[in-house]
Design an enzyme around this catalytic site. Structure first.
Site, PDB file in Angstrom:
ATOM      1  N   ASN A 136       0.800  -1.219   0.000  1.00  0.00           N
ATOM      2  CA  ASN A 136       0.000   0.000   0.000  1.00  0.00           C
ATOM      3  C   ASN A 136       0.836   1.273   0.000  1.00  0.00           C
ATOM      4  O   ASN A 136       0.393   2.303  -0.519  1.00  0.00           O
ATOM      5  CB  ASN A 136      -0.917   0.002   1.232  1.00  0.00           C
ATOM      6  CG  ASN A 136      -1.513   1.360   1.510  1.00  0.00           C
ATOM      7  OD1 ASN A 136      -2.435   1.805   0.834  1.00  0.00           O
ATOM      8  ND2 ASN A 136      -0.977   2.056   2.507  1.00  0.00           N
ATOM      9  N   VAL A 160      -0.940  19.139  -6.269  1.00  0.00           N
ATOM     10  CA  VAL A 160      -0.890  19.869  -7.537  1.00  0.00           C
ATOM     11  C   VAL A 160      -0.021  21.118  -7.419  1.00  0.00           C
ATOM     12  O   VAL A 160       0.720  21.469  -8.341  1.00  0.00           O
ATOM     13  CB  VAL A 160      -2.318  20.264  -7.984  1.00  0.00           C
ATOM     14  CG1 VAL A 160      -2.263  21.153  -9.225  1.00  0.00           C
ATOM     15  CG2 VAL A 160      -3.151  19.022  -8.257  1.00  0.00           C
ATOM     16  N   ALA A 219       3.932  12.334 -12.944  1.00  0.00           N
ATOM     17  CA  ALA A 219       4.850  11.436 -12.233  1.00  0.00           C
ATOM     18  C   ALA A 219       4.079  10.309 -11.570  1.00  0.00           C
ATOM     19  O   ALA A 219       4.442   9.134 -11.686  1.00  0.00           O
ATOM     20  CB  ALA A 219       5.637  12.236 -11.191  1.00  0.00           C
ATOM     21  N   TYR A 220       3.001  10.654 -10.875  1.00  0.00           N
ATOM     22  CA  TYR A 220       2.213   9.657 -10.158  1.00  0.00           C
ATOM     23  C   TYR A 220       1.622   8.633 -11.130  1.00  0.00           C
ATOM     24  O   TYR A 220       1.699   7.416 -10.903  1.00  0.00           O
ATOM     25  CB  TYR A 220       1.098  10.349  -9.378  1.00  0.00           C
ATOM     26  CG  TYR A 220       0.231   9.413  -8.565  1.00  0.00           C
ATOM     27  CD1 TYR A 220       0.692   8.880  -7.366  1.00  0.00           C
ATOM     28  CD2 TYR A 220      -1.051   9.086  -8.990  1.00  0.00           C
ATOM     29  CE1 TYR A 220      -0.107   8.026  -6.611  1.00  0.00           C
ATOM     30  CE2 TYR A 220      -1.848   8.234  -8.242  1.00  0.00           C
ATOM     31  CZ  TYR A 220      -1.375   7.712  -7.060  1.00  0.00           C
ATOM     32  OH  TYR A 220      -2.167   6.868  -6.311  1.00  0.00           O
ATOM     33  N   GLY A 221       1.042   9.128 -12.227  1.00  0.00           N
ATOM     34  CA  GLY A 221       0.418   8.229 -13.189  1.00  0.00           C
ATOM     35  C   GLY A 221       1.401   7.250 -13.809  1.00  0.00           C
ATOM     36  O   GLY A 221       1.108   6.064 -13.965  1.00  0.00           O
ATOM     37  N   THR A 237       4.209   6.165 -12.504  1.00  0.00           N
ATOM     38  CA  THR A 237       4.646   5.168 -11.522  1.00  0.00           C
ATOM     39  C   THR A 237       3.566   4.115 -11.290  1.00  0.00           C
ATOM     40  O   THR A 237       3.874   2.932 -11.082  1.00  0.00           O
ATOM     41  CB  THR A 237       5.015   5.810 -10.173  1.00  0.00           C
ATOM     42  OG1 THR A 237       3.865   6.411  -9.567  1.00  0.00           O
ATOM     43  CG2 THR A 237       6.086   6.862 -10.343  1.00  0.00           C
TER      44      THR A 237
END
Length: 277
Positions: free
Chosen positions: A90, A97, A193-195, A197
């Site tokens: 998790n 943002v 970046a998040y997407g 990863t």
């Protein structure tokens, strides 16, 4: 028979803590290891859990970005439990943002945590997986949205059913390198970046499930990626529609798939339903 054990990474708050509670409330018959990078915060959360009556919860320090930390946890699990029954990966990070850090820094830290950290935990703990073990890699619906924003060529690569872990690692490295020079969009990557990863986490899950089929056929191990949804946490903010408890429902469902179940396996699951990749 040795006591069963479930490990939930990044579980001193938010969705991770809700998963720990969800496993206990669902009647998980073994110990549940609450883990956190910060030992003091983890132990404080454990005290609160004990006060609420969660007697089968234990704490173990784990920093997923530190390979040695995962190895220490693995040694503990082998000595105390003889293996591992449930692993919920998790722990993760997402920048706000309006975060002041540069995009380059955000890419570096987010990839190191969400993708590489998850991979290092898996490499350390997978040799300990018992028969009928369950593994849940917490990904995101952003992985699918971000995949759809990739170039057709990159989408085709990331949907390949025969991709190796080594090939995926190279792709994740290529994204980071391209992002450092702001060339990622020209190379077909989305500007998130998040997407990116979480694309890595979802594809990694597909690879891991296939490898488990090849290396441990008949052991009944099920592994899936999941999206908890947009959840009210420190990371996602107060405006999200789901509570942490609601976000924990799908991870807990996948962690407790009954012995003998054949599916889902190697899938991205959202609201307990398999999503097309």
């Amino acid at each position: 028979m040795s006591t069963k054990v479930a490990v939930v990474t990044g579980s001193n708050k938010g969705i991770g803590l809700a998963i720990v509670k969800g496993l206990c409330k669902a009647g998980y018959s073994g110990d549940v290891l609450l883990t956190a990078r910060n030992e003091a915060l983890g132990k404080k959360t454990l005290e609160l859990m004990k006060a609420e009556g969660f007697k089968n919860v234990l704490f173990h320090q784990l920093d997923i970005c530190d390979k040695s930390s995962s190895l220490v946890l693995g040694k503990f699990l082998k000595e105390k439990y003889g293996g591992l029954d449930v692993l919920v990966n998790n722990a993760g990070i997402a920048y706000k943002v309006n975060a002041p850090e540069s995009f380059e820094e955000q890419v570096d830290v987010t990839m190191r945590t969400n993708f590489w950290g998850t991979l290092w935990v898996c490499r350390a703990l997978f040799p300990l997986l018992k028969t009928n073990a369950r593994v849940v890699n917490v990904s995101s619906f952003f992985s699918k949205q971000s995949l759809d924003q990739c170039s057709p060529e990159l989408q085709a690569k990331l949907r390949r059913t025969d991709m190796s872990e080594e090939e995926l690692c190279l792709l994740m490295g290529e994204f980071v390198t391209a992002a450092q020079s702001r060339a990622h969009e020209a190379q077909g990557w989305p500007s998130t970046a998040y997407g990116a990863t979480k694309i890595g986490v979802t594809v990694l899950s597909r690879i891991q499930a296939r490898v488990l089929n090849e290396t441990r056929p008949g052991d009944g191990i099920l592994l899936n990626a999941c999206c908890p949804g947009w959840v009210r946490t420190d990371m996602a903010g107060p405006d999200a529609p789901k509570s942490p408890e609601e976000g924990a429902e799908t991870p807990v469902y996948l962690a407790l798939l009954p012995d003998g179940a054949k599916e889902p396996h190697g899938q991205l699951v959202w609201d307990k339903a398999v999503q097309e990749w």
